[in-house]
Write a protein that holds these residues in place. Structure first.
Motif, mmCIF file in Angstrom:
data_model
loop_
_atom_site.group_PDB
_atom_site.id
_atom_site.type_symbol
_atom_site.label_atom_id
_atom_site.label_comp_id
_atom_site.label_asym_id
_atom_site.label_seq_id
_atom_site.Cartn_x
_atom_site.Cartn_y
_atom_site.Cartn_z
ATOM 1 N N LEU A 65 27.394 -12.365 15.131
ATOM 2 C CA LEU A 65 27.294 -11.630 16.392
ATOM 3 C C LEU A 65 27.499 -12.564 17.577
ATOM 4 C CD1 LEU A 65 26.695 -8.798 17.536
ATOM 5 C CD2 LEU A 65 24.300 -9.471 17.676
ATOM 6 N N VAL A 66 26.896 -13.743 17.530
ATOM 7 C CA VAL A 66 27.064 -14.710 18.611
ATOM 8 C C VAL A 66 28.507 -15.201 18.676
ATOM 9 C CG1 VAL A 66 26.365 -16.982 19.442
ATOM 10 C CG2 VAL A 66 24.648 -15.405 18.540
ATOM 11 N N PHE A 67 29.100 -15.458 17.514
ATOM 12 C CA PHE A 67 30.473 -15.960 17.489
ATOM 13 C C PHE A 67 31.443 -14.969 18.123
ATOM 14 C CE2 PHE A 67 34.588 -15.918 15.305
ATOM 15 C CZ PHE A 67 35.063 -17.171 15.642
ATOM 16 N N PHE A 68 31.351 -13.701 17.733
ATOM 17 C CA PHE A 68 32.296 -12.721 18.263
ATOM 18 C C PHE A 68 31.985 -12.372 19.717
ATOM 19 C CE2 PHE A 68 33.084 -11.958 13.731
ATOM 20 C CZ PHE A 68 34.468 -11.985 13.739
ATOM 21 N N ALA A 69 30.744 -12.510 20.139
ATOM 22 C CA ALA A 69 30.438 -12.329 21.558
ATOM 23 C C ALA A 69 31.096 -13.427 22.390
ATOM 24 C CB ALA A 69 28.925 -12.320 21.772
ATOM 25 N N VAL A 70 31.025 -14.665 21.909
ATOM 26 C CA VAL A 70 31.700 -15.768 22.606
ATOM 27 C C VAL A 70 33.210 -15.564 22.591
ATOM 28 C CG1 VAL A 70 32.116 -18.253 22.559
ATOM 29 C CG2 VAL A 70 29.823 -17.376 22.143
ATOM 30 N N LYS A 71 33.721 -15.070 21.479
ATOM 31 C CA LYS A 71 35.161 -14.806 21.388
ATOM 32 C C LYS A 71 35.590 -13.751 22.402
ATOM 33 C CE LYS A 71 38.465 -12.022 19.298
ATOM 34 N NZ LYS A 71 38.627 -10.558 19.320
ATOM 35 N N ASN A 72 34.840 -12.653 22.518
ATOM 36 C CA ASN A 72 35.161 -11.628 23.514
ATOM 37 C C ASN A 72 35.071 -12.174 24.927
ATOM 38 O OD1 ASN A 72 33.469 -9.265 21.420
ATOM 39 N ND2 ASN A 72 35.670 -9.456 21.679
ATOM 40 N N LEU A 73 34.078 -13.012 25.187
ATOM 41 C CA LEU A 73 33.935 -13.603 26.514
ATOM 42 C C LEU A 73 35.126 -14.492 26.848
ATOM 43 C CD1 LEU A 73 32.251 -14.117 29.055
ATOM 44 C CD2 LEU A 73 31.076 -15.945 27.805
ATOM 45 N N LEU A 74 35.568 -15.299 25.892
ATOM 46 C CA LEU A 74 36.726 -16.166 26.127
ATOM 47 C C LEU A 74 37.989 -15.347 26.378
ATOM 48 C CD1 LEU A 74 36.193 -19.023 23.499
ATOM 49 C CD2 LEU A 74 35.956 -19.163 25.983
ATOM 50 N N VAL A 75 38.161 -14.275 25.635
ATOM 51 C CA VAL A 75 39.351 -13.440 25.829
ATOM 52 C C VAL A 75 39.352 -12.819 27.223
ATOM 53 C CG1 VAL A 75 40.523 -11.354 25.050
ATOM 54 C CG2 VAL A 75 39.674 -12.985 23.378
ATOM 55 N N VAL A 76 38.198 -12.329 27.667
ATOM 56 C CA VAL A 76 38.112 -11.735 29.002
ATOM 57 C C VAL A 76 38.393 -12.781 30.078
ATOM 58 C CG1 VAL A 76 36.538 -10.667 30.658
ATOM 59 C CG2 VAL A 76 36.567 -9.879 28.291
ATOM 60 N N VAL A 99 28.458 -4.449 24.470
ATOM 61 C CA VAL A 99 27.604 -3.977 23.375
ATOM 62 C C VAL A 99 26.916 -5.145 22.681
ATOM 63 C CG1 VAL A 99 27.632 -2.849 21.119
ATOM 64 C CG2 VAL A 99 28.911 -1.863 23.011
ATOM 65 N N ARG A 100 27.638 -6.200 22.434
ATOM 66 C CA ARG A 100 27.043 -7.349 21.730
ATOM 67 C C ARG A 100 25.983 -8.037 22.590
ATOM 68 N NH1 ARG A 100 32.792 -8.092 19.544
ATOM 69 N NH2 ARG A 100 32.554 -7.643 17.319
ATOM 70 N N LEU A 101 26.221 -8.125 23.886
ATOM 71 C CA LEU A 101 25.204 -8.717 24.755
ATOM 72 C C LEU A 101 23.949 -7.853 24.813
ATOM 73 C CD1 LEU A 101 27.359 -10.059 27.736
ATOM 74 C CD2 LEU A 101 26.319 -11.369 25.874
ATOM 75 N N ILE A 102 24.116 -6.535 24.818
ATOM 76 C CA ILE A 102 22.948 -5.643 24.815
ATOM 77 C C ILE A 102 22.165 -5.788 23.514
ATOM 78 C CG2 ILE A 102 22.262 -3.215 24.781
ATOM 79 C CD1 ILE A 102 24.509 -2.645 26.739
ATOM 80 N N LEU A 103 22.878 -5.901 22.398
ATOM 81 C CA LEU A 103 22.195 -6.078 21.118
ATOM 82 C C LEU A 103 21.401 -7.383 21.083
ATOM 83 C CD1 LEU A 103 24.907 -4.891 18.547
ATOM 84 C CD2 LEU A 103 22.821 -3.701 19.213
ATOM 85 N N MET A 104 21.962 -8.439 21.654
ATOM 86 C CA MET A 104 21.282 -9.735 21.600
ATOM 87 C C MET A 104 20.140 -9.840 22.600
ATOM 88 S SD MET A 104 24.303 -12.538 20.870
ATOM 89 C CE MET A 104 25.279 -12.078 22.303
#
Length: 366
Positions: free
Chosen positions: A286-297, A271-276
């Motif tokens: 938004l960028v920070f939490f997108a990077v956080k989700n990517l690192l967790v995955v 969702v965050r990547l689609i928004l950006m």
């Protein structure tokens, strides 16, 4: 002890029911239509589950799944959906005038409280409650919806804590599960409050629906207890090959990885990547939490690879150990002049000396 179990089971479900009714009441107030009170009928499922659990299970929980939390989700999620869909036209500045007009109501509320302390009559208590509810209605709709989201997640954690545990989960596993729920609830609340408050998102109804679908999907992890329960592998699983035995041995770790990738961090990242990228909504959080989700995955995928590698290594060591146990320590017999006919003759002569026939033949004839 049995009475305490029944009390906890009943009180927790009553809290779920009360919070759901508050959400339905808020929808009816915002929409200004009494037909939305029909949403309260969803709580009948929770009432039925309460009666069956108290009668059949004596208040105890079920294995791997909590029906009470699942039915609570069914009763509270639709009101939150309606409030979020209606909030696209809400503005707190619009209600400031209403709050100023209700100043006299607040004064009446204080006076009624003072009068209630003196008389303590039933009618005064009812009137005080009405004034209190009217003053609650003046609170900004945005804050009301956010408050329902926050209390909803808190109710999930506290309710899971108060619910009697089943026979397959220990208190240590329950504490681990609650700690996981705290972190999960914080991520979910941040996801909804961050994305749904964006102006570009609010003006796009299909996008709001998509975000709410992802939010609802992420809630399905709360009724499950699979992330902390170890599965005892039966002997028949060993003969099924690598996938079955691997999943059985690392069941809780694999459930954690699957929940993160497919239910929470993976969908949130999408969702965050689609928004950006598609909607050009870019901000620091938004960028920070997108990077956080990517690192967790990525970390979960790395852990999956580590578990698979360790499992293959342990299987290889086990197979080598079995071969060493069943192997013969001595070499095969070698043919030669020293081990040929002479050896066979000696082996054949030994039983002849101990056989009954040879002993009878050696005795002298009378």
């Amino acid at each position: 002890m049995e009475g305490l179990v029944l009390f906890n089971a009943l009180v927790t479900r009553l809290l779920f029911l009360l919070h759901s009714l508050v959400g339905v009441w808020r929808v009816a107030v915002v929409m200004k239509e009494s037909r939305y009170w029909l949403l309260a009928l969803l709580n009948l499922l929770l009432v039925l589950e309460t009666a069956l659990t108290l009668k059949l299970k004596r208040g105890r929980g079920y294995k791997w799944f909590s029906p009470a939390i699942f039915l609570y989700l069914i009763s509270i999620v639709p009101p939150l959906w309606l409030l979020e869909m209606h909030r696209k036209t809400q503005d707190c500045s619009i209600q400031s005038e209403r709050m100023s007009q209700n100043t006299s109501r607040k004064d009446d509320f204080k006076q009624s409280l003072m009068f209630n302390e003196e008389t303590k009559g039933v009618e005064d208590i009812i009137e005080t409650a009405k004034v209190f509810v009217n003053n609650l209605s003046t609170v900004c709709e945005k804050y009301w919806t956010l408050g329902l989201h926050q209390t909803f997640l808190l109710m999930l954690i506290i309710g899971r804590w108060l619910l009697p545990i089943g026979g397959t989960i220990t208190r240590d596993q329950l504490s681990e599960l609650l700690l996981m729920f705290v972190g999960t609830a914080a991520d979910i609340l941040e996801f909804t409050s961050e994305t749904l408050d964006l102006e570009n998102v609010r003006n796009n109804t299909p996008l709001v629906c998509a975000i709410l679908v992802i939010w609802t999907w992420s809630m399905l992890q709360f009724p499950l207890d699979l992330a902390v329960q170890q599965v005892v592998c039966p002997s028949s699983v060993t003969a099924r090959g690598f996938p079955s035995l691997f999943f059985c041995q690392y069941s809780s770790d694999l459930w954690n990885i699957g929940i993160s990738i497919f239910i929470q961090d993976g969908p949130f990242l999408t969702v965050r990547l689609i928004l950006m990228t598609h909607f050009s909504v870019i901000n620091q959080m938004l960028v920070f939490f997108a990077v956080k989700n990517l690192l967790v995955v990525l970390l979960h995928l790395y852990r999956l690879a580590v578990l698979a590698s360790a499992f293959r290594a342990s299987r290889r060591r086990q197979s080598e150990g079995l071969k060493a146990e069943h192997g013969c320590p001595c070499g095969p017999p070698q043919s030669g002049p020293g081990t040929g006919e002479g050896t066979v003759r000696v082996g054949l002569a030994m039983p002849l000396q101990t056989s009954p026939a040879s002993s009878d033949a050696s005795e002298p004839t009378p």
